[in-house]
Motif scaffolding. Structure first.
Motif, PDB file in Angstrom:
ATOM      1  N   LYS A 132     -12.665   0.217  -8.016  1.00 13.64           N
ATOM      2  CA  LYS A 132     -12.018   0.371  -9.331  1.00 13.64           C
ATOM      3  C   LYS A 132     -10.808  -0.569  -9.394  1.00 13.64           C
ATOM      4  O   LYS A 132      -9.649  -0.148  -9.422  1.00 13.64           O
ATOM      5  CB  LYS A 132     -11.598   1.821  -9.547  1.00 13.64           C
ATOM      6  N   ALA A 133     -11.086  -1.866  -9.424  1.00  8.90           N
ATOM      7  CA  ALA A 133     -10.036  -2.884  -9.329  1.00  8.90           C
ATOM      8  C   ALA A 133      -9.088  -2.853 -10.521  1.00  8.90           C
ATOM      9  O   ALA A 133      -7.894  -3.132 -10.370  1.00  8.90           O
ATOM     10  CB  ALA A 133     -10.677  -4.264  -9.195  1.00  8.90           C
ATOM     11  N   ASP A 134      -9.581  -2.504 -11.703  1.00  7.94           N
ATOM     12  CA  ASP A 134      -8.712  -2.514 -12.889  1.00  7.94           C
ATOM     13  C   ASP A 134      -7.581  -1.509 -12.739  1.00  7.94           C
ATOM     14  O   ASP A 134      -6.428  -1.795 -13.098  1.00  7.94           O
ATOM     15  CB  ASP A 134      -9.532  -2.208 -14.141  1.00  7.94           C
ATOM     16  N   TYR A 135      -7.891  -0.316 -12.237  1.00  8.94           N
ATOM     17  CA  TYR A 135      -6.850   0.696 -12.042  1.00  8.94           C
ATOM     18  C   TYR A 135      -5.866   0.258 -10.958  1.00  8.94           C
ATOM     19  O   TYR A 135      -4.663   0.489 -11.057  1.00  8.94           O
ATOM     20  CB  TYR A 135      -7.480   2.035 -11.665  1.00  8.94           C
ATOM     21  N   LEU A 136      -6.392  -0.356  -9.917  1.00 11.95           N
ATOM     22  CA  LEU A 136      -5.534  -0.831  -8.833  1.00 11.95           C
ATOM     23  C   LEU A 136      -4.585  -1.913  -9.327  1.00 11.95           C
ATOM     24  O   LEU A 136      -3.388  -1.916  -8.989  1.00 11.95           O
ATOM     25  CB  LEU A 136      -6.403  -1.347  -7.684  1.00 11.95           C
ATOM     26  N   ASP A 190      -3.462  -2.239 -12.302  1.00  8.29           N
ATOM     27  CA  ASP A 190      -2.470  -1.575 -13.138  1.00  8.29           C
ATOM     28  C   ASP A 190      -1.360  -0.965 -12.284  1.00  8.29           C
ATOM     29  O   ASP A 190      -0.180  -1.062 -12.608  1.00  8.29           O
ATOM     30  CB  ASP A 190      -3.164  -0.488 -13.963  1.00  8.29           C
ATOM     31  N   LEU A 191      -1.738  -0.339 -11.169  1.00  7.97           N
ATOM     32  CA  LEU A 191      -0.736   0.224 -10.257  1.00  7.97           C
ATOM     33  C   LEU A 191       0.147  -0.867  -9.675  1.00  7.97           C
ATOM     34  O   LEU A 191       1.381  -0.756  -9.676  1.00  7.97           O
ATOM     35  CB  LEU A 191      -1.431   0.986  -9.126  1.00  7.97           C
ATOM     36  N   LEU A 192      -0.462  -1.937  -9.177  1.00  5.39           N
ATOM     37  CA  LEU A 192       0.294  -3.005  -8.537  1.00  5.39           C
ATOM     38  C   LEU A 192       1.239  -3.702  -9.518  1.00  5.39           C
ATOM     39  O   LEU A 192       2.264  -4.254  -9.111  1.00  5.39           O
ATOM     40  CB  LEU A 192      -0.659  -4.025  -7.918  1.00  5.39           C
ATOM     41  N   ALA A 193       0.909  -3.669 -10.799  1.00  7.84           N
ATOM     42  CA  ALA A 193       1.773  -4.281 -11.808  1.00  7.84           C
ATOM     43  C   ALA A 193       3.000  -3.434 -12.099  1.00  7.84           C
ATOM     44  O   ALA A 193       3.991  -3.942 -12.641  1.00  7.84           O
ATOM     45  CB  ALA A 193       0.983  -4.505 -13.095  1.00  7.84           C
ATOM     46  N   GLN A 194       2.954  -2.152 -11.739  1.00 10.05           N
ATOM     47  CA  GLN A 194       4.027  -1.247 -12.134  1.00 10.05           C
ATOM     48  C   GLN A 194       4.869  -0.714 -10.987  1.00 10.05           C
ATOM     49  O   GLN A 194       5.945  -0.164 -11.217  1.00 10.05           O
ATOM     50  CB  GLN A 194       3.435  -0.067 -12.911  1.00 10.05           C
ATOM     51  N   VAL A 195       4.388  -0.835  -9.770  1.00  4.73           N
ATOM     52  CA  VAL A 195       5.120  -0.307  -8.616  1.00  4.73           C
ATOM     53  C   VAL A 195       5.672  -1.469  -7.801  1.00  4.73           C
ATOM     54  O   VAL A 195       4.963  -2.435  -7.513  1.00  4.73           O
ATOM     55  CB  VAL A 195       4.208   0.582  -7.746  1.00  4.73           C
ATOM     56  N   ARG A 196       6.950  -1.383  -7.432  1.00  3.62           N
ATOM     57  CA  ARG A 196       7.585  -2.414  -6.618  1.00  3.62           C
ATOM     58  C   ARG A 196       8.050  -1.781  -5.308  1.00  3.62           C
ATOM     59  O   ARG A 196       9.155  -1.257  -5.219  1.00  3.62           O
ATOM     60  CB  ARG A 196       8.769  -3.036  -7.362  1.00  3.62           C
ATOM     61  N   PRO A 197       7.222  -1.824  -4.273  1.00 10.47           N
ATOM     62  CA  PRO A 197       7.613  -1.243  -2.986  1.00 10.47           C
ATOM     63  C   PRO A 197       8.387  -2.237  -2.126  1.00 10.47           C
ATOM     64  O   PRO A 197       8.153  -3.444  -2.193  1.00 10.47           O
ATOM     65  CB  PRO A 197       6.258  -0.930  -2.341  1.00 10.47           C
ATOM     66  N   GLU A 198       9.312  -1.717  -1.345  1.00 11.11           N
ATOM     67  CA  GLU A 198       9.963  -2.557  -0.348  1.00 11.11           C
ATOM     68  C   GLU A 198       8.978  -2.940   0.747  1.00 11.11           C
ATOM     69  O   GLU A 198       9.045  -4.031   1.318  1.00 11.11           O
ATOM     70  CB  GLU A 198      11.159  -1.815   0.254  1.00 11.11           C
ATOM     71  N   GLN A 199       8.046  -2.017   1.047  1.00  9.75           N
ATOM     72  CA  GLN A 199       7.029  -2.252   2.074  1.00  9.75           C
ATOM     73  C   GLN A 199       5.684  -1.763   1.547  1.00  9.75           C
ATOM     74  O   GLN A 199       5.602  -0.717   0.905  1.00  9.75           O
ATOM     75  CB  GLN A 199       7.369  -1.496   3.361  1.00  9.75           C
ATOM     76  N   LEU A 200       4.640  -2.513   1.822  1.00  4.35           N
ATOM     77  CA  LEU A 200       3.285  -2.153   1.414  1.00  4.35           C
ATOM     78  C   LEU A 200       2.385  -2.158   2.643  1.00  4.35           C
ATOM     79  O   LEU A 200       2.307  -3.158   3.356  1.00  4.35           O
ATOM     80  CB  LEU A 200       2.755  -3.147   0.378  1.00  4.35           C
ATOM     81  N   PRO A 209     -16.083 -10.321  -8.375  1.00  9.40           N
ATOM     82  CA  PRO A 209     -15.657 -10.598  -9.746  1.00  9.40           C
ATOM     83  C   PRO A 209     -14.202 -11.045  -9.807  1.00  9.40           C
ATOM     84  O   PRO A 209     -13.452 -10.936  -8.829  1.00  9.40           O
ATOM     85  CB  PRO A 209     -15.858  -9.253 -10.454  1.00  9.40           C
ATOM     86  N   GLU A 210     -13.803 -11.494 -10.965  1.00 13.13           N
ATOM     87  CA  GLU A 210     -12.452 -12.014 -11.158  1.00 13.13           C
ATOM     88  C   GLU A 210     -11.392 -10.957 -10.870  1.00 13.13           C
ATOM     89  O   GLU A 210     -10.315 -11.265 -10.340  1.00 13.13           O
ATOM     90  CB  GLU A 210     -12.320 -12.504 -12.600  1.00 13.13           C
ATOM     91  N   SER A 211     -11.678  -9.692 -11.189  1.00  8.03           N
ATOM     92  CA  SER A 211     -10.698  -8.628 -10.977  1.00  8.03           C
ATOM     93  C   SER A 211     -10.409  -8.411  -9.496  1.00  8.03           C
ATOM     94  O   SER A 211      -9.278  -8.069  -9.118  1.00  8.03           O
ATOM     95  CB  SER A 211     -11.177  -7.325 -11.612  1.00  8.03           C
ATOM     96  N   SER A 244      -5.212   6.850 -13.058  1.00 11.14           N
ATOM     97  CA  SER A 244      -6.268   6.523 -14.014  1.00 11.14           C
ATOM     98  C   SER A 244      -5.694   6.653 -15.417  1.00 11.14           C
ATOM     99  O   SER A 244      -4.496   6.871 -15.576  1.00 11.14           O
ATOM    100  CB  SER A 244      -7.486   7.430 -13.823  1.00 11.14           C
ATOM    101  N   GLU A 245      -6.533   6.564 -16.436  1.00 12.93           N
ATOM    102  CA  GLU A 245      -5.993   6.470 -17.800  1.00 12.93           C
ATOM    103  C   GLU A 245      -5.073   7.635 -18.161  1.00 12.93           C
ATOM    104  O   GLU A 245      -3.962   7.443 -18.642  1.00 12.93           O
ATOM    105  CB  GLU A 245      -7.126   6.404 -18.833  1.00 12.93           C
TER     106      GLU A 245
END
Length: 263
Positions: A26-30, A32-42, A61-63, A248-249
């Motif tokens: 489910k790359a689209d949801y992932l 979306d998460l990565l665009a909104q969370v800024r972790p010091e460590q991942l 695919p592109e996603s 998710s949505e």
């Protein structure tokens, strides 16, 4: 997807079982998460790239490429990114101790939270021996899980066509199969036992696609879940509090399960 929320800054983000290269990711949801969370460590706790699936049938695919680009962008912005390979990307284990595009590769790691909890980070396939109950049962389970993912994929497609949000049919069915739940509990006991043997306060793992955050026999058991069925991640806030996210949505939220009190 709904409107973009303000960036959420946190101390650490733990992801596993992305299965990039699989049709079930489910790359689209992932993204979306990565665009909104800024972790010091991942921390990427295994099965990020599904080399098994890519070997059976090339699919990129592109996603899926966009996810790798987003992970690299986090590293370039100063986030420490560590990759602990799992069984589906085990070929990368020969590169542990080195860096690839700013990403550290390690076999495992001991992470200390802001509250001083020392947690073992490991994918979890090391505990398969405690879960398997025979070769035939293992074979049957693999075939059954493939069918579950196929059903889940088409259920998701159908729900999207009629405007419904994501819901995991696979997870729903697994929670109602007693043998599956017994296997999960055996895995949890084996994981917690490993952390106890090492004198640690708990463990963070993935592998079984069963997100969880609980106190088990006095230790902390954290399973990050996956991005095939559940779209979940473990997040450590700046005060050291751990939260299990479901993304998710309509379930995009920062409080699915909070860190339990010590038993």
């Amino acid at each position: 997807m709904s409107a973009v929320s303000p960036l959420y800054f946190c101390r650490a983000l733990f992801l596993s079982d992305l299965h990039l290269g699989s049709k079930d990711c489910k790359a689209d949801y992932l993204l979306d998460l990565l665009a909104q969370v800024r972790p010091e460590q991942l921390f990427l706790v295994g099965d990020v790239i599904d080399l098994w699936s890519l070997k059976r049938q090339p699919y990129w695919p592109e996603s899926h490429q966009a996810v790798l680009v987003a992970l690299r962008a986090l590293a370039q912005r100063g986030t420490r990114v560590m990759y602990i390979p799992g069984n589906h990307d085990a070929a990368l284990r020969e590169f542990v101790g080195s860096q690839l595009l700013g990403v550290e590769l390690q076999e495992e790691w001991v992470y200390t939270t802001a509250q001083g909890k020392r947690l073992l980070l490991i994918h979890g396939d090391q505990f398969d021996g405690a879960v398997m109950v025979g070769r035939f049962t293992s074979w049957l389970g693999d075939r059954g899980y493939d069918l579950l993912l196929w059903l889940n994929r088409w259920s998701h497609y159908g729900r999207r066509r009629i405007g419904l949000s994501y819901w995991s049919l696979a997870s729903f069915l697994k929670h109602r199969v007693q043998l599956a739940q017994q296997a999960v509990e055996r895995f949890v006991r084996a994981a917690v036992h490993e952390a106890r043997e090492r004198g640690l306060d708990g463990i963070v793992c993935g592998h079984i696609h069963a997100p969880d955050l609980r106190s088990q026999a006095g230790l902390l058991y954290c399973n990050t879940g996956d991005w095939v069925e559940n779209c979940t991640a473990l997040l450590e806030q700046r005060d050291g509090q751990l939260t299990l996210l479901h993304w998710s949505e309509v379930q995009r939220q920062l409080a699915v399960h909070q860190q339990p009190s010590a038993a």
